[in-house]
Design a protein around this motif. Structure first.
Motif, short mmCIF file in Angstrom:
data_model
loop_
_atom_site.label_atom_id
_atom_site.label_comp_id
_atom_site.label_asym_id
_atom_site.label_seq_id
_atom_site.Cartn_x
_atom_site.Cartn_y
_atom_site.Cartn_z
N LEU A 1 43.45 -75.77 -69.25
CA LEU A 1 42.93 -77.50 -69.22
C LEU A 1 41.38 -77.63 -70.81
N LYS A 2 41.18 -75.75 -70.83
CA LYS A 2 40.49 -75.81 -71.81
C LYS A 2 38.32 -76.31 -70.96
N THR A 3 38.53 -76.36 -70.12
CA THR A 3 37.45 -76.73 -69.89
C THR A 3 36.77 -76.41 -68.40
N GLU A 4 35.79 -76.36 -67.78
CA GLU A 4 35.65 -75.42 -66.34
C GLU A 4 35.86 -77.26 -65.13
N ARG A 5 34.81 -78.43 -65.73
CA ARG A 5 35.10 -79.69 -64.94
C ARG A 5 35.66 -81.16 -65.83
N ILE A 6 35.90 -81.89 -64.52
CA ILE A 6 36.38 -83.13 -65.45
C ILE A 6 35.34 -84.15 -65.24
N HIS A 7 34.46 -84.66 -66.20
CA HIS A 7 33.37 -85.37 -65.42
C HIS A 7 33.65 -87.09 -66.86
N VAL A 8 32.51 -88.01 -66.65
CA VAL A 8 33.11 -88.96 -66.95
C VAL A 8 32.37 -88.56 -68.83
#
Length: 463
Positions: free
Chosen positions: A456-463
Motif C-alpha cells: 500500500l506504500k503507507t503506514e496509515r490511511i487518513h483524510v
C-alpha cells in the motif's frame, strides 16, 4: 463456504417435482460411488440423514433404477449373444444353399434387432434417470464431523488472539468508508443497484494491495502455483464442483447481447473454485504430478438478493466481491492432512494482518453440498460486534473428481479418483471490513499492518 444466497436469477430449472425426481440436461460422472451405495445402502442412508435434508429418502428409488438398468443390460447382452449365434447359423445355411431357412432366420433376427434397440433405449433412459438422481445427492459427511442441524451446533476448534480493545467507541466500516472516502456506496447503487461496491482512492488501493498480498503469500510462502482463470464458465464446470444443479437458480447466467436463447451456456463465476478445480477435468494425471496446489484471484458473482444486509449500505453481503481461492488435488490418503495445512495457510493471512479470529468445524447440517469436512475461519469485526466468515476450507474427497471425471494413474496402473480441496485464502470484502474496523484509531485514521505496508506504500490511511 458463504451462506447460500437467496434466489435472484431463474436460469430455467424446472421444479414442481421433488428434488430426487427432477430431470437434468447434463451429466458428468457417477458422482457418489454407485458401488458403495449398492453394497452399503444403510451406511449411505445414515450418513445422508445426518445432513437433515431428507436426501436419504432417494436411495430406495436410486437402487431400484440401478437394478432395473442392470437387468436391462443383462437382457441386452443375452439377446446380442443369441444374435451372434444366429448370424453364424445363417452363414452356415447360406453355405448349404438353404436360402429359405436362411431368410426366415434373418427375419427373426430383424425382430430381435428391434428388440435389442428398444431395450438399449430403455436402458439408457433408466441410466439417465438414475444418474440425474445421483447428481442431486450431496457428499457424505466424514465420520469426524459433528452431527448437528444449524450454525449453533458448530464447535469452535481454536481461537487466535484477543478482540481489539478501544478507548473510544469504534466506528462501523460504513462510517469509516464514508469518512475516509474508501467506498462510495451511493454511486455504486446508482451504477449497478444495491449490493455492489465502488471502491475509491485509498479504498481501491487497499483492495488491490490485499489481493496482491494474498497471492504473494500463498505463492512464495505456501507453495501454490498462481493461475488466472476465465471469469465465465460453462455449466459443466458448475456441475463438476457441485454448484449445479441444486443451486442453479442462484448464479448469474450471461448471454451475448440480447440473445436470451444463449442463457445457460455460460455463467459468471461464483468463486474461483469453479474454474480452477476444473482445470484437469476429464484427464488422467500421473501419480507423480500430485499433489497439485493452485491459487487464483477472481471477482465472485452471487445472487444475494433478499439476504440479510443486501439493500442496505455495507460490505457484508454483496453481489460481487473479490477472493483469492486455494485448490488442492491430492492422493486420497493425504486428503485430511492437506486440509489441516490449507486451514493453516488461510489462518496465516489473519495472523499477519493482526486480526482476532476463530476456527469452527461445520456440523453435518451446516456443511456445503460437495464437502465431506469443512472448517470456517471467522474474523472479529469490532464495528459489527460479531464474527465474519472470511474463509471456508473443505475436503470434498473424491466427490468432485467423480463429477468431473478427473483421475490419476497409480503406480500399480489403477486409475483412481483424487481428493479435491478448496479454501478461501481469503475472501474480501469481509477481510477489508475486519481490517479497517480493527485497526481504526481515535482520530478516525486506520493503521496499516506492517505486512501490508509494502503493497500500500503507507503506514496509515487518513483524510
Amino acid at each position: 463456504m458463504f451462506n447460500q444466497p437467496a434466489r435472484i436469477f431463474n436460469c430455467g430449472f424446472a421444479g414442481s417435482l421433488p428434488p430426487c425426481r427432477r430431470r437434468l440436461n447434463f451429466y458428468n460422472g457417477p458422482v457418489l460411488d454407485i458401488k458403495l451405495i449398492r453394497e452399503k445402502p444403510d451406511f449411505v442412508r445414515q450418513r445422508l440423514a445426518t445432513r437433515g435434508a431428507g436426501d436419504e429418502a432417494c436411495i430406495d428409488e436410486l437402487l431400484k433404477l440401478d437394478e432395473q438398468r442392470r437387468k436391462l443390460l443383462a437382457e441386452v447382452e443375452t439377446l446380442k449373444a443369441q444374435r451372434n449365434r444366429a448370424s453364424k447359423e445363417i452363414g452356415a445355411l447360406m453355405g448349404q444353399k438353404k436360402t429359405a431357412e436362411a431368410e426366415a432366420k434373418k427375419g427373426e433376427m430383424r425382430e430381435l434387432g428391434d428388440r435389442i434397440a428398444a431395450l438399449d433405449k430403455q436402458a439408457l433412459e433408466v441410466e439417465a434417470a438414475r444418474d440425474q438422481l445421483m447428481l442431486r445427492l450431496p457428499n457424505l459427511p466424514h465420520e469426524s464431523v459433528k452431527i448437528g442441524k444449524t450454525v449453533e451446533d458448530n464447535p469452535v476448534v481454536r481461537v487466535h488472539g484477543e478482540k481489539a480493545a478501544f478507548a473510544f467507541k469504534p466506528k462501523s466500516h460504513v462510517e469509516l468508508c464514508e469518512s475516509l472516502r474508501l467506498v462510495d456506496f451511493a454511486r455504486a447503487a446508482k451504477i449497478s443497484g444495491s449490493g455492489f461496491l465502488l471502491y475509491t482512492n485509498w479504498g481501491a488501493r487497499l483492495e488491490r494491495a490485499l489481493i496482491q498480498f494474498l497471492l504473494d503469500l500463498h505463492v512464495h510462502e505456501h507453495g501454490y502455483t498462481e493461475v488466472s482463470p476465465p471469469f465465465v464458465v460453462g455449466p459443466q464446470c458448475l456441475v463438476g464442483v457441485g454448484q449445479f444443479p441444486k443451486f442453479k437458480d442462484q448464479y448469474y447466467g450471461v448471454a451475448e447481447g440480447d440473445k436470451t436463447a444463449e442463457l445457460g451456456k455460460l455463467y459468471l463465476v461464483p468463486t474461483a473454485e469453479t474454474p480452477v478445480a476444473n482445470i484437469h477435468r476429464e484427464e488422467i494425471l500421473k501419480e507423480s504430478q500430485l499433489p497439485i496446489y493452485y491459487c487464483a484471484y477472481t471477482p465472485c458473482f452471487r445472487g444475494e438478493a433478499g439476504a440479510a444486509g443486501v439493500g442496505t449500505r455495507g460490505m457484508i453481503r454483496v453481489h460481487q466481491f473479490d477472493k483469492v481461492e486455494l485448490i488442492k488435488i491430492v492422493k486420497p490418503e493425504h486428503g485430511y492432512d492437506e486440509l489441516e495445512k490449507m486451514v493453516a495457510n488461510a489462518e496465516r493471512v489473519l495472523q499477519l494482518l493482526g486480526l482476532h479470529y476463530r476456527v469452527v468445524l461445520l456440523c453435518t447440517g451446516d456443511m456445503g453440498f460437495a464437502s465431506a469436512k469443512t472448517y470456517d475461519i471467522e474474523v472479529w469485526a469490532p464495528g459489527q460486534g460479531s464474527y465474519l466468515e472470511v474463509s471456508s476450507c473443505s475436503n470434498c474427497e473424491d466427490f468432485q473428481a467423480r463429477r468431473m471425471n478427473l483421475r490419476f494413474k497409480a503406480e500399480n496402473g489403477e486409475n483412481k479418483f483424487p481428493h479435491i480441496l478448496n479454501g478461501s485464502g481469503t475472501a474480501l470484502a469481509r477481510l477489508f471490513v475486519a481490517l479497517i474496523e480493527t485497526h481504526q484509531q481515535a482520530d478516525g485514521s486506520v493503521l496499516i499492518p506492517k505486512a501490508l505496508q509494502p503493497y500500500l506504500k503507507t503506514e496509515r490511511i487518513h483524510v
